[in-house]
Scaffold this active site. Structure first.
Site, PDB file in Angstrom:
ATOM      1  N   TYR A  65     -26.804 -64.802  25.478  1.00 45.43           N
ATOM      2  CA  TYR A  65     -25.597 -65.561  25.086  1.00 45.43           C
ATOM      3  C   TYR A  65     -24.328 -64.924  25.682  1.00 45.43           C
ATOM      4  O   TYR A  65     -23.252 -65.477  25.578  1.00 45.43           O
ATOM      5  CB  TYR A  65     -25.453 -65.636  23.568  1.00 45.43           C
ATOM      6  CG  TYR A  65     -26.632 -66.225  22.826  1.00 45.43           C
ATOM      7  CD1 TYR A  65     -27.645 -66.917  23.491  1.00 45.43           C
ATOM      8  CD2 TYR A  65     -26.751 -66.078  21.444  1.00 45.43           C
ATOM      9  CE1 TYR A  65     -28.735 -67.437  22.788  1.00 45.43           C
ATOM     10  CE2 TYR A  65     -27.834 -66.601  20.746  1.00 45.43           C
ATOM     11  CZ  TYR A  65     -28.826 -67.266  21.435  1.00 45.43           C
ATOM     12  OH  TYR A  65     -29.902 -67.771  20.737  1.00 45.43           O
ATOM     13  N   HIS A  96     -36.907 -62.405  23.174  1.00 42.35           N
ATOM     14  CA  HIS A  96     -36.341 -63.762  23.133  1.00 42.35           C
ATOM     15  C   HIS A  96     -37.336 -64.855  23.509  1.00 42.35           C
ATOM     16  O   HIS A  96     -37.342 -65.933  22.917  1.00 42.35           O
ATOM     17  CB  HIS A  96     -35.120 -63.828  24.062  1.00 42.35           C
ATOM     18  CG  HIS A  96     -34.152 -64.925  23.722  1.00 42.35           C
ATOM     19  ND1 HIS A  96     -32.810 -64.820  23.968  1.00 42.35           N
ATOM     20  CD2 HIS A  96     -34.321 -66.139  23.170  1.00 42.35           C
ATOM     21  CE1 HIS A  96     -32.208 -65.928  23.579  1.00 42.35           C
ATOM     22  NE2 HIS A  96     -33.106 -66.745  23.092  1.00 42.35           N
TER      23      HIS A  96
END
Ligand SMILES: NC(=O)c1ccc[n+]([C@@H]2O[C@H](COP(=O)([O-])OP(=O)(O)OC[C@H]3O[C@@H](n4cnc5c(N)ncnc54)[C@H](OP(=O)(O)O)[C@@H]3O)[C@@H](O)[C@H]2O)c1
Length: 269
Positions: free
Chosen positions: A57, A118
């Site tokens: 992000y 992730h």
């Protein structure tokens, strides 16, 4: 805030905030960083303590600064971040160590509550050495809990087989488009908490109309009913909003309980 107990005994809030568009131009995932973290400030003000970020992000540092600047004790927060399944970060053990060290620095903290892989790492040797480094950071107290994200049952089994410290959480998509019930059931049988990303995404107008109808019975809105459904079945949710009122209403989930009849209706959306 109600919590769920992870396999390692740590209490994880049932509701947190996503952050994947915070600090970015136009509130877009791929937008340029603009250091505007007012949405996260508002979320913290509204009462969110579980904060979900990720290296991909690009906003770990802004998230860390916002949490630190809030003046709220670090221990009140439950901070999650995620290591990308990319050789830059997981190619070698040293790369994994450096990545986690960078996260700690970016997040301005001595420890991270939950560190996730992730995405699936298909190369088993890399998956194993990544997990071993994560375990070593649990050993030294800099990470409290470790887990995965977007892992299917087979890959969960692989990790479970070699893990010295078992995964506590698998963060997966769960919404009316993709409930992911099979993996959730497997996880619940194995004491791995399911955490739903995109919990308010991919809901059609027709589904919203049906949820609104259920919501009328409780004086709630469609989003609250959908989030309540998840937490009522033990699934943690991390809705994200840039809107103050929606951030607050997404937290108001603990003063009603869906009836069996309404649960069945939601399951069949
Ligand atoms: N592990 C992974 O691979 C993965 C993948 C995707 C996401 N995530 C994590 O999960 C978090 C949540 O997922 P997400 O951000 O993709 O989607 P989401 O939480 O499902 O939110 C989607 C949209 O719903 C709107 N919304 C929020 N509350 C609402 C309400 N009460 N009524 C109507 N609309 C509402 C928001 O728009 P407004 O801003 O206009 O309210 C937001 O843009 C992310 O931020 C990220 O931290 C993880």
């Amino acid at each position: 805030m109600e919590t769920i107990t992870l396999a390692n005994g740590l209490e994880m809030p049932l509701v947190g905030t996503g952050t994947n568009t915070y600090g970015k131009e136009g509130n877009q995932y791929n937008g340029e960083l603009n250091e505007d973290f007012s949405a996260l400030e508002n979320a913290i003000q509204a009462g969110y303590r579980l904060i979900d970020t990720a290296i991909s992000y690009r906003n770990e540092a802004g998230v860390g600064k916002t949490i630190a600047d809030s003046g709220i004790p670090r221990d009140d927060f439950f901070i999650t971040t995620k290591i990308p399944a990319d050789d830059t970060y997981i190619g070698t053990k040293e790369a994994v160590e450096q990545t986690i060290t960078n996260s700690l620095e970016n997040l301005e903290t001595d420890y991270i509550d939950l560190y996730l892989i992730h995405h699936p790492i298909e190369d088993e040797a890399k998956l194993k050495h990544t997990w071993e480094v994560l375990e070593s950071f649990v050993d030294n107290g800099k990470i409290k809990s470790i887990g995965v994200s977007n892992f299917d049952i087979d890959l969960l089994k692989t990790v479970q087989q070699f893990a010295r410290i078992q995964p506590t959480v698998n963060q997966i998509q769960s919404n009316p488009h993709t409930w992911n019930n099979e993996v959730i059931e497997y996880m619940q049988q194995h004491d791995i908490v399911a955490e739903a990303w995109g919990p308010l995404s991919r809901v059609t107008d027709e589904q919203i109309a049906k949820l609104d109808k259920i919501a009328e019975n409780y004086g709630k809105n469609w989003a609250q009913v959908l989030l309540r459904y998840q937490i009522q079945r033990g699934v943690v949710v991390i809705p994200k909003s840039h809107n103050n009122e929606r951030q607050s209403s997404n937290l108001e989930l603990f003063d009603f309980e869906l009836s069996d009849e309404h649960v069945i209706l939601i399951e069949s959306l």
